[in-house]
Design a protein around this motif. Sequence first.
Motif, mmCIF file in Angstrom:
data_model
loop_
_atom_site.group_PDB
_atom_site.id
_atom_site.type_symbol
_atom_site.label_atom_id
_atom_site.label_comp_id
_atom_site.label_asym_id
_atom_site.label_seq_id
_atom_site.Cartn_x
_atom_site.Cartn_y
_atom_site.Cartn_z
ATOM 1 N N GLY A 257 5.976 24.385 -6.443
ATOM 2 C CA GLY A 257 5.426 23.061 -6.666
ATOM 3 C C GLY A 257 6.425 21.935 -6.505
ATOM 4 N N THR A 258 7.577 22.259 -5.926
ATOM 5 C CA THR A 258 8.573 21.225 -5.645
ATOM 6 C C THR A 258 8.486 20.834 -4.177
ATOM 7 N N VAL A 259 9.158 19.717 -3.834
ATOM 8 C CA VAL A 259 9.244 19.314 -2.441
ATOM 9 C C VAL A 259 10.714 19.197 -2.052
ATOM 10 N N VAL A 260 10.971 19.514 -0.800
ATOM 11 C CA VAL A 260 12.326 19.402 -0.262
ATOM 12 C C VAL A 260 12.334 18.249 0.723
ATOM 13 N N VAL A 261 13.277 17.338 0.561
ATOM 14 C CA VAL A 261 13.370 16.179 1.444
ATOM 15 C C VAL A 261 14.760 16.099 2.061
ATOM 16 N N ASP B 24 0.862 -1.179 0.000
ATOM 17 C CA ASP B 24 0.000 0.000 0.000
ATOM 18 C C ASP B 24 0.901 1.232 0.000
ATOM 19 N N LEU B 25 1.259 1.687 -1.183
ATOM 20 C CA LEU B 25 2.245 2.751 -1.333
ATOM 21 C C LEU B 25 1.598 4.032 -1.832
ATOM 22 N N ILE B 26 2.235 5.155 -1.515
ATOM 23 C CA ILE B 26 1.759 6.444 -1.996
ATOM 24 C C ILE B 26 2.931 7.209 -2.604
ATOM 25 N N PRO B 27 2.673 8.094 -3.557
ATOM 26 C CA PRO B 27 3.752 8.909 -4.115
ATOM 27 C C PRO B 27 4.327 9.854 -3.057
ATOM 28 N N LEU B 28 5.609 10.036 -3.085
ATOM 29 C CA LEU B 28 6.264 10.959 -2.162
ATOM 30 C C LEU B 28 5.650 12.351 -2.243
ATOM 31 N N PHE B 29 5.258 12.765 -3.440
ATOM 32 C CA PHE B 29 4.707 14.108 -3.610
ATOM 33 C C PHE B 29 3.420 14.306 -2.819
ATOM 34 N N GLN C 114 19.753 18.294 2.150
ATOM 35 C CA GLN C 114 18.407 18.490 1.648
ATOM 36 C C GLN C 114 18.426 18.456 0.120
ATOM 37 N N THR C 115 17.398 17.853 -0.448
ATOM 38 C CA THR C 115 17.294 17.730 -1.903
ATOM 39 C C THR C 115 15.929 18.216 -2.342
ATOM 40 N N THR C 116 15.907 19.046 -3.363
ATOM 41 C CA THR C 116 14.660 19.551 -3.914
ATOM 42 C C THR C 116 14.275 18.707 -5.121
ATOM 43 N N LEU C 117 13.034 18.233 -5.119
ATOM 44 C CA LEU C 117 12.563 17.361 -6.186
ATOM 45 C C LEU C 117 11.368 17.983 -6.892
ATOM 46 N N PRO C 118 11.360 17.986 -8.226
ATOM 47 C CA PRO C 118 10.170 18.460 -8.944
ATOM 48 C C PRO C 118 9.026 17.469 -8.777
ATOM 49 N N GLU C 119 7.814 17.921 -9.068
ATOM 50 C CA GLU C 119 6.632 17.079 -8.871
ATOM 51 C C GLU C 119 6.722 15.770 -9.639
ATOM 52 N N ALA C 120 7.186 15.819 -10.890
ATOM 53 C CA ALA C 120 7.234 14.610 -11.710
ATOM 54 C C ALA C 120 8.124 13.540 -11.083
ATOM 55 N N VAL C 121 9.222 13.952 -10.491
ATOM 56 C CA VAL C 121 10.142 12.995 -9.863
ATOM 57 C C VAL C 121 9.563 12.504 -8.537
ATOM 58 N N ALA C 122 9.092 13.437 -7.705
ATOM 59 C CA ALA C 122 8.542 13.050 -6.401
ATOM 60 C C ALA C 122 7.309 12.163 -6.551
ATOM 61 N N SER C 123 6.564 12.330 -7.628
ATOM 62 C CA SER C 123 5.372 11.519 -7.863
ATOM 63 C C SER C 123 5.735 10.104 -8.302
ATOM 64 N N ALA C 124 6.958 9.912 -8.793
ATOM 65 C CA ALA C 124 7.405 8.596 -9.260
ATOM 66 C C ALA C 124 8.203 7.846 -8.208
ATOM 67 N N ILE C 125 8.303 8.426 -7.018
ATOM 68 C CA ILE C 125 8.950 7.759 -5.881
ATOM 69 C C ILE C 125 7.849 7.304 -4.945
ATOM 70 N N LEU C 126 7.662 6.005 -4.830
ATOM 71 C CA LEU C 126 6.578 5.470 -3.996
ATOM 72 C C LEU C 126 7.119 5.111 -2.611
ATOM 73 N N VAL C 127 6.356 5.486 -1.593
ATOM 74 C CA VAL C 127 6.836 5.360 -0.221
ATOM 75 C C VAL C 127 5.750 4.747 0.666
ATOM 76 N N GLU C 128 6.168 4.324 1.844
ATOM 77 C CA GLU C 128 5.215 3.946 2.879
ATOM 78 C C GLU C 128 5.546 4.750 4.129
ATOM 79 N N SER C 129 4.542 5.055 4.905
ATOM 80 C CA SER C 129 4.730 5.910 6.072
ATOM 81 C C SER C 129 5.374 5.148 7.205
ATOM 82 N N GLY C 130 5.900 5.898 8.157
ATOM 83 C CA GLY C 130 6.459 5.295 9.361
ATOM 84 C C GLY C 130 7.893 4.903 9.238
#
Length: 216
Positions: free
Chosen positions: A186-190, A137-142, A198-214
């Motif tokens: 519209g970017t995210v910093v992680v 059950d994954l969600i996009p980082l964005f 710290q790394t700044t990611l554009p939406e297209a990249v952050a949306s293609a990184i799937l993550v799980e919480s916790g």
Amino acid sequence: MEDALRHIYRLAETGDGWVSNTAVATQLDVTRATVSSTFDALATRGLVEREAYRPVRLTEAGETAALDVVRRHRLVETLLVEMFDYAMSEVDVEADRLEHHLSDRLCREIERALGMPSADPHGDPIPDAALDVEHGDLIPLFDVDEAAVVEVVRILLRDDETLDELVSVGIEPSAVLTLTERTPLGTVVVTVSGTDQQTTLPEAVASAILVESGGG
């Protein structure tokens, strides 16, 4: 046709099941006319649902055939990284050459040698010998909330330069990230756990990184 089946399956995994001619042509780096001919051949064999000028969807038989190719491809990718020190950005093209030549027995031997891996270097789940595959059950980082701590599970990108850039800053499967900021652009910093970088990611990249919480 095996290449087309694999890409249809992969594109359908993260969509609604329907895959366009254009999307497959882009993945295979061929013309849409070539893909249309391939779609017709797959439909004739009962492997896709096909209507002229419409997206296609794998049939039950098509999904089984696609999973067989996917299994071989992802096992080869894992073998190349684990045994031969390939970078994540290098394995897709190499595996594409080799996947068509692996027997079921060799696939089982590769699994045993690698300790029965459940995912390839990108985090894509590897179908088992029965072609069963588990999807978390994954969600996009964005889409995660600001200040959330998450673990990277899967990276859908196949652009070699972008993959290398992500790995160079520590963003790869199993990395723990904190979404530090959402910018007005519209970017995210992680921030990668264990570092101050710290790394700044554009939406297209952050949306293609799937993550799980916790994570962490």
